[in-house]
Scaffold this motif. Structure first.
Motif, PDB file in Angstrom:
ATOM      1  N   PHE A  86       0.857  -1.177   0.000  1.00 48.03           N
ATOM      2  CA  PHE A  86       0.000   0.000   0.000  1.00 48.03           C
ATOM      3  C   PHE A  86       0.894   1.227   0.000  1.00 48.03           C
ATOM      4  N   ILE A  87       0.413   2.292  -0.617  1.00 48.91           N
ATOM      5  CA  ILE A  87       1.149   3.556  -0.617  1.00 48.91           C
ATOM      6  C   ILE A  87       0.130   4.690  -0.598  1.00 48.91           C
ATOM      7  N   ALA A  88       0.441   5.746   0.118  1.00 52.10           N
ATOM      8  CA  ALA A  88      -0.449   6.909   0.180  1.00 52.10           C
ATOM      9  C   ALA A  88       0.398   8.162   0.355  1.00 52.10           C
ATOM     10  N   VAL A  89      -0.069   9.250  -0.260  1.00 55.67           N
ATOM     11  CA  VAL A  89       0.597  10.547  -0.162  1.00 55.67           C
ATOM     12  C   VAL A  89      -0.457  11.577   0.234  1.00 55.67           C
ATOM     13  N   ALA A  90      -0.086  12.472   1.138  1.00 61.20           N
ATOM     14  CA  ALA A  90      -1.003  13.525   1.566  1.00 61.20           C
ATOM     15  C   ALA A  90      -1.454  14.332   0.349  1.00 61.20           C
ATOM     16  N   GLN A  91      -2.714  14.728   0.347  1.00 62.49           N
ATOM     17  CA  GLN A  91      -3.305  15.399  -0.806  1.00 62.49           C
ATOM     18  C   GLN A  91      -2.509  16.632  -1.230  1.00 62.49           C
ATOM     19  N   GLN A  93       0.546  17.123  -1.131  1.00 63.70           N
ATOM     20  CA  GLN A  93       1.885  16.781  -1.609  1.00 63.70           C
ATOM     21  C   GLN A  93       1.875  15.954  -2.892  1.00 63.70           C
ATOM     22  N   ARG A  94       0.700  15.680  -3.425  1.00 65.93           N
ATOM     23  CA  ARG A  94       0.610  14.861  -4.636  1.00 65.93           C
ATOM     24  C   ARG A  94       1.102  15.644  -5.852  1.00 65.93           C
ATOM     25  N   ARG A  95       1.616  14.901  -6.823  1.00 67.77           N
ATOM     26  CA  ARG A  95       2.129  15.441  -8.086  1.00 67.77           C
ATOM     27  C   ARG A  95       3.377  16.301  -7.852  1.00 67.77           C
ATOM     28  N   ARG A  96       4.155  15.949  -6.814  1.00 69.25           N
ATOM     29  CA  ARG A  96       5.403  16.652  -6.498  1.00 69.25           C
ATOM     30  C   ARG A  96       6.584  15.699  -6.403  1.00 69.25           C
ATOM     31  N   GLY A  97       6.389  14.447  -6.792  1.00 66.80           N
ATOM     32  CA  GLY A  97       7.474  13.479  -6.761  1.00 66.80           C
ATOM     33  C   GLY A  97       7.590  12.674  -5.478  1.00 66.80           C
ATOM     34  N   VAL A  98       6.737  12.959  -4.505  1.00 68.52           N
ATOM     35  CA  VAL A  98       6.789  12.227  -3.238  1.00 68.52           C
ATOM     36  C   VAL A  98       6.469  10.753  -3.465  1.00 68.52           C
ATOM     37  N   GLY A  99       5.411  10.495  -4.208  1.00 65.12           N
ATOM     38  CA  GLY A  99       5.013   9.114  -4.486  1.00 65.12           C
ATOM     39  C   GLY A  99       6.083   8.355  -5.237  1.00 65.12           C
ATOM     40  N   ARG A 100       6.713   9.001  -6.208  1.00 64.60           N
ATOM     41  CA  ARG A 100       7.776   8.359  -6.985  1.00 64.60           C
ATOM     42  C   ARG A 100       8.940   7.976  -6.064  1.00 64.60           C
ATOM     43  N   GLN A 101       9.376   8.907  -5.230  1.00 62.26           N
ATOM     44  CA  GLN A 101      10.482   8.609  -4.307  1.00 62.26           C
ATOM     45  C   GLN A 101      10.105   7.492  -3.341  1.00 62.26           C
ATOM     46  N   LEU A 102       8.919   7.558  -2.808  1.00 67.16           N
ATOM     47  CA  LEU A 102       8.473   6.560  -1.845  1.00 67.16           C
ATOM     48  C   LEU A 102       8.301   5.193  -2.510  1.00 67.16           C
ATOM     49  N   LEU A 103       7.773   5.179  -3.726  1.00 62.66           N
ATOM     50  CA  LEU A 103       7.609   3.918  -4.454  1.00 62.66           C
ATOM     51  C   LEU A 103       8.961   3.261  -4.699  1.00 62.66           C
ATOM     52  N   HIS A 104       9.923   4.024  -5.202  1.00 67.75           N
ATOM     53  CA  HIS A 104      11.253   3.463  -5.459  1.00 67.75           C
ATOM     54  C   HIS A 104      11.865   2.914  -4.177  1.00 67.75           C
ATOM     55  N   ALA A 105      11.808   3.683  -3.107  1.00 68.36           N
ATOM     56  CA  ALA A 105      12.385   3.239  -1.835  1.00 68.36           C
ATOM     57  C   ALA A 105      11.684   1.980  -1.323  1.00 68.36           C
ATOM     58  N   THR A 106      10.372   1.921  -1.498  1.00 73.63           N
ATOM     59  CA  THR A 106       9.594   0.793  -1.014  1.00 73.63           C
ATOM     60  C   THR A 106       9.959  -0.486  -1.748  1.00 73.63           C
TER      61      THR A 106
END
Length: 161
Positions: A86-91, A93-106
């Motif tokens: 599962f992955i979630a990003v605060a509203q 902070q979306r579309r700022r690369g947070v999800g991409r960084q978190l996905l790669h790290a995960t």
């Protein structure tokens, strides 16, 4: 990006943290409350994390990572022992690369812990996540009725940012 366990610094840089320390439970609870309060839309709007997925995300099992800014959790991921993720990003902070960084790290962390496959359950309405996953080598499995699984295995688990 470094991986730290514990509290974040006060800089505005994003800090990736392992969410295993009890001192982070308050930050996790605040993040979960923020996600739960998001307005939900039907139709073609981007879907929000379901409340059942939110419950899974905040459990203590598996690999939990978070992205923090100024001691505030802005994104979170979980890989359960069976490889469900599962992955979630605060509203805000979306579309700022947070999800991409978190996905790669995960997916890198999951691979380093011996996972051969990691599967995120999603929706076709979450077009940004599906596009991101496809661009990193994941396989998207359409289960119909808008439900998809995003599967990272083999070479996709070795993806780098």
């Amino acid at each position: 990006m470094r991986l730290a366990q514990g509290t974040a610094t006060t800089s505005t840089d994003r800090l990736l943290v392992a969410l295993a320390h009890p001192s982070l439970e308050h930050a996790i609870a605040l993040f979960a409350d923020e996600l739960a309060r998001e307005q939900r839309f039907f139709g073609t709007a981007a879907p929000k994390l379901s409340l059942s997925s939110l419950g899974s995300l905040t459990t203590h099992r598996g690999i939990r990572l978070g992205m923090m800014v100024e001691q505030r959790l802005i994104g979170m991921s979980l890989v359960e022992p069976d490889g469900s993720a599962f992955i979630a990003v605060a509203q805000h902070q979306r579309r700022r690369g947070v999800g991409r960084q978190l996905l790669h790290a995960t997916i890198q962390r999951a691979a380093s812990h011996g996972h051969e496959r990691v599967t995120f359950r999603s929706s076709w309405r979450s077009k940004a996540f599906v596009r991101l996953a496809e661009s990193t080598g994941a396989t998207v499995v359409d289960h119909g009725r808008g439900r998809v699984d995003v599967v990272f295995d083999g070479g996709a688990l070795a993806v780098t940012p």
